[in-house]
Design a protein around this motif. Structure first.
Motif, PDB file in Angstrom:
ATOM      1  N   VAL A  78       0.686  -1.455  -0.601  1.00 56.44           N
ATOM      2  CA  VAL A  78       0.129  -0.095  -0.379  1.00 56.44           C
ATOM      3  C   VAL A  78       1.128   1.673   0.273  1.00 56.44           C
ATOM      4  N   VAL A  79       2.076   0.627   0.454  1.00 61.01           N
ATOM      5  CA  VAL A  79       2.828   2.638   0.670  1.00 61.01           C
ATOM      6  C   VAL A  79       3.500   2.025  -0.824  1.00 61.01           C
ATOM      7  N   MET A  80       4.512   1.630  -1.072  1.00 61.06           N
ATOM      8  CA  MET A  80       4.412   1.453  -2.674  1.00 61.06           C
ATOM      9  C   MET A  80       3.467   1.866  -3.469  1.00 61.06           C
ATOM     10  N   ALA A  81       1.922   1.858  -3.427  1.00 58.68           N
ATOM     11  CA  ALA A  81       1.229   1.947  -4.682  1.00 58.68           C
ATOM     12  C   ALA A  81       0.816   3.416  -4.590  1.00 58.68           C
ATOM     13  N   GLN A  82       0.814   3.997  -3.509  1.00 53.86           N
ATOM     14  CA  GLN A  82       0.826   5.493  -3.022  1.00 53.86           C
ATOM     15  C   GLN A  82       1.588   6.659  -3.703  1.00 53.86           C
ATOM     16  N   ILE A  83       3.130   6.390  -3.036  1.00 57.10           N
ATOM     17  CA  ILE A  83       3.951   6.640  -3.531  1.00 57.10           C
ATOM     18  C   ILE A  83       3.237   6.642  -5.243  1.00 57.10           C
ATOM     19  N   ILE A  84       4.003   5.680  -5.993  1.00 60.82           N
ATOM     20  CA  ILE A  84       3.459   5.549  -7.092  1.00 60.82           C
ATOM     21  C   ILE A  84       2.520   6.595  -7.390  1.00 60.82           C
ATOM     22  N   SER A  85       1.512   6.322  -7.065  1.00 63.08           N
ATOM     23  CA  SER A  85       0.280   6.989  -7.549  1.00 63.08           C
ATOM     24  C   SER A  85       0.346   8.496  -6.818  1.00 63.08           C
ATOM     25  N   THR A  86       1.418   8.978  -6.020  1.00 63.07           N
ATOM     26  CA  THR A  86       1.643  10.876  -6.006  1.00 63.07           C
ATOM     27  C   THR A  86       2.550  10.828  -6.484  1.00 63.07           C
ATOM     28  N   SER A  87       3.758  10.208  -6.842  1.00 60.35           N
ATOM     29  CA  SER A  87       4.870  10.742  -7.234  1.00 60.35           C
ATOM     30  C   SER A  87       5.131  10.138  -8.703  1.00 60.35           C
ATOM     31  N   GLY A  88       5.104   8.880  -8.923  1.00 61.53           N
ATOM     32  CA  GLY A  88       5.811   8.002 -10.144  1.00 61.53           C
ATOM     33  C   GLY A  88       6.307   7.644 -10.020  1.00 61.53           C
ATOM     34  N   ASN A  89       7.484   7.788  -8.576  1.00 59.63           N
ATOM     35  CA  ASN A  89       8.613   7.321  -8.273  1.00 59.63           C
ATOM     36  C   ASN A  89       8.972   5.802  -8.159  1.00 59.63           C
ATOM     37  N   VAL A  90       9.475   4.728  -8.912  1.00 66.10           N
ATOM     38  CA  VAL A  90       9.077   3.301  -8.417  1.00 66.10           C
ATOM     39  C   VAL A  90      10.313   3.263  -7.389  1.00 66.10           C
ATOM     40  N   ALA A  91      11.712   3.733  -7.692  1.00 63.50           N
ATOM     41  CA  ALA A  91      12.165   3.520  -6.970  1.00 63.50           C
ATOM     42  C   ALA A  91      12.327   3.878  -5.701  1.00 63.50           C
ATOM     43  N   LEU A  92      11.797   4.973  -5.656  1.00 64.99           N
ATOM     44  CA  LEU A  92      11.177   5.955  -4.163  1.00 64.99           C
ATOM     45  C   LEU A  92      10.965   4.712  -3.453  1.00 64.99           C
ATOM     46  N   ALA A  93       9.147   4.318  -4.517  1.00 64.48           N
ATOM     47  CA  ALA A  93       8.295   3.608  -3.813  1.00 64.48           C
ATOM     48  C   ALA A  93       8.978   2.031  -2.781  1.00 64.48           C
ATOM     49  N   VAL A  94       9.939   1.172  -4.082  1.00 65.40           N
ATOM     50  CA  VAL A  94       9.866   0.074  -3.134  1.00 65.40           C
ATOM     51  C   VAL A  94      11.526   0.401  -2.068  1.00 65.40           C
ATOM     52  N   LEU A  95      12.019   1.708  -2.415  1.00 69.23           N
ATOM     53  CA  LEU A  95      13.033   1.605  -1.337  1.00 69.23           C
ATOM     54  C   LEU A  95      11.925   1.961   0.172  1.00 69.23           C
ATOM     55  N   ALA A  96      10.434   3.003  -0.008  1.00 64.90           N
ATOM     56  CA  ALA A  96       9.822   2.540   1.273  1.00 64.90           C
ATOM     57  C   ALA A  96       9.270   1.797   1.637  1.00 64.90           C
ATOM     58  N   GLY A  97       8.571   1.103   0.807  1.00 64.20           N
ATOM     59  CA  GLY A  97       7.962   0.095   0.898  1.00 64.20           C
ATOM     60  C   GLY A  97       8.710  -1.318   1.750  1.00 64.20           C
ATOM     61  N   MET A  98      10.115  -1.113   1.148  1.00 65.51           N
ATOM     62  CA  MET A  98      11.200  -1.846   2.227  1.00 65.51           C
ATOM     63  C   MET A  98      11.273  -1.391   3.912  1.00 65.51           C
ATOM     64  N   ILE A  99      11.623   0.059   4.041  1.00 61.79           N
ATOM     65  CA  ILE A  99      11.537   0.385   5.452  1.00 61.79           C
ATOM     66  C   ILE A  99      10.966   0.191   6.414  1.00 61.79           C
TER      67      ILE A  99
END
Length: 315
Positions: A78-99
């Motif tokens: 859900v964290v990854m999907a939220q970041i992808i939908s708002t910023s489109g930054n997949v790398a940031l989304a993966v990092l945030a999801g893992m953290i």
């Protein structure tokens, strides 16, 4: 004669025989079952649960358990999907999801290690916390990944093998190396076998518990990526049942609730067996509610057989 048959006591050998027998029987009924495409499909179907089973197995061997891994996976997704939908930054989304997933695991480890409470109860509670967080972030709606992980879900090496299968095998290999080829893994086994003796021998119990739960959290984040690669969307309740299936696969594979016992290879075979049975029921067009009954029966049998094996070993 007894020495010749001792290898049959290895649960991995027995599981291999059972898997081959089921495959042979179902193939005679429906040859489509052993088609290469269907066999690959089986591994695709167990890709998520396979990674979670590795996490659950390491925790069980360490003397712990985590009933929140399904919701940790979902919260990470859900964290990854939220970041992808708002910023489109997949790398940031993966990092945030893992953290996020690692922090959830560390939280479980800290509370369990410091409070000395039963892991099952603690993780049952944190599971609801993580579910609530996923609901809050998603607003209860279906969240899309916008095809961000299609490369993992749709790319095939040699036009046959999906990339996600290699991710699954990589995580199995990582689990094996951690538990069998590192000092950390050997100490985790010792911790699961007898926590008091492990402490007296100088093993930092609290530190190791926190680390192993953190590693389990990382595995959950990888499972979230594979989940999104397969479905391309996620909801807050998508993780329901994953912890039970991971626990069942581990127990079928010879990992016990006692701690300090079991193997990663056995747990993976348990996962394959569950995948084979599930796919076989679909191929044979077994009705859904009958499949649910059979799955429940498998769980009961797995726990009973595991307990009987332990009783024999303790005599």
């Amino acid at each position: 004669m007894k020495n010749k048959l001792t290898f049959l006591k290895d649960q991995r050998i027995l599981l291999s025989f059972v898997i081959v027998a089921i495959v042979a029987i179902v193939a005679m009924i429906n040859p489509r079952f052993i088609a290469v495409k269907n066999l690959i499909t089986i591994f695709q179907q167990i890709s998520v649960i396979g990674i979670l089973t590795m996490a659950m197995s390491m925790l069980l061997i360490s003397g712990g358990i985590d009933l929140s891994i399904g919701n940790i996976m979902v919260l990470s997704g859900v964290v990854m999907a939220q970041i992808i939908s708002t910023s489109g930054n997949v790398a940031l989304a993966v990092l945030a999801g893992m953290i996020t997933a690692i922090l959830c695991g560390v939280l479980n480890g800290v509370v369990i290690a410091k409070s000395k409470c039963i892991p099952l109860i603690i993780t049952l509670g944190t599971s609801q916390m993580f579910y609530g967080l996923a609901l809050t972030i998603s607003g209860g709606r279906i969240m899309s990944f916008g095809g961000a992980f299609n490369a993992i879900g749709k790319t095939k090496l040699f036009n046959v093998f999906p990339v996600m299968l290699f991710v699954l095998m990589a995580m199995v290999l990582v689990s094996y190396v951690i538990m069998n080829r590192t000092k950390f893994g050997r100490r985790i086994v010792a911790l699961g076998g007898n926590e008091k003796n492990a402490f007296l021998s100088g093993i930092p119990v609290v530190k190791y518990k926190v680390i192993i739960y953190g590693i389990a959290g990382f595995f959950c984040s990888v499972a979230a990526i594979i989940f999104s690669a397969r479905i391309d969307s996620i909801t807050a309740n998508a993780g329901t049942g994953y912890e039970t299936n991971a626990l069942t696969a581990a127990i079928i594979g010879g990992v016990t609730f006692d701690g300090g016992k079991g193997t990663i290879s056995g747990a993976f075979l348990g996962c394959i067996l569950m995948g084979v049975i599930s796919n076989a029921m679909n191929i044979l067009q077994v009705e859904t509610y009958i499949q649910t009954i059979i799955t429940g029966a498998i769980i009961v049998c797995a726990v009973v057989l595991s307990n009987l094996n332990n009783m024999k070993k303790n005599k």
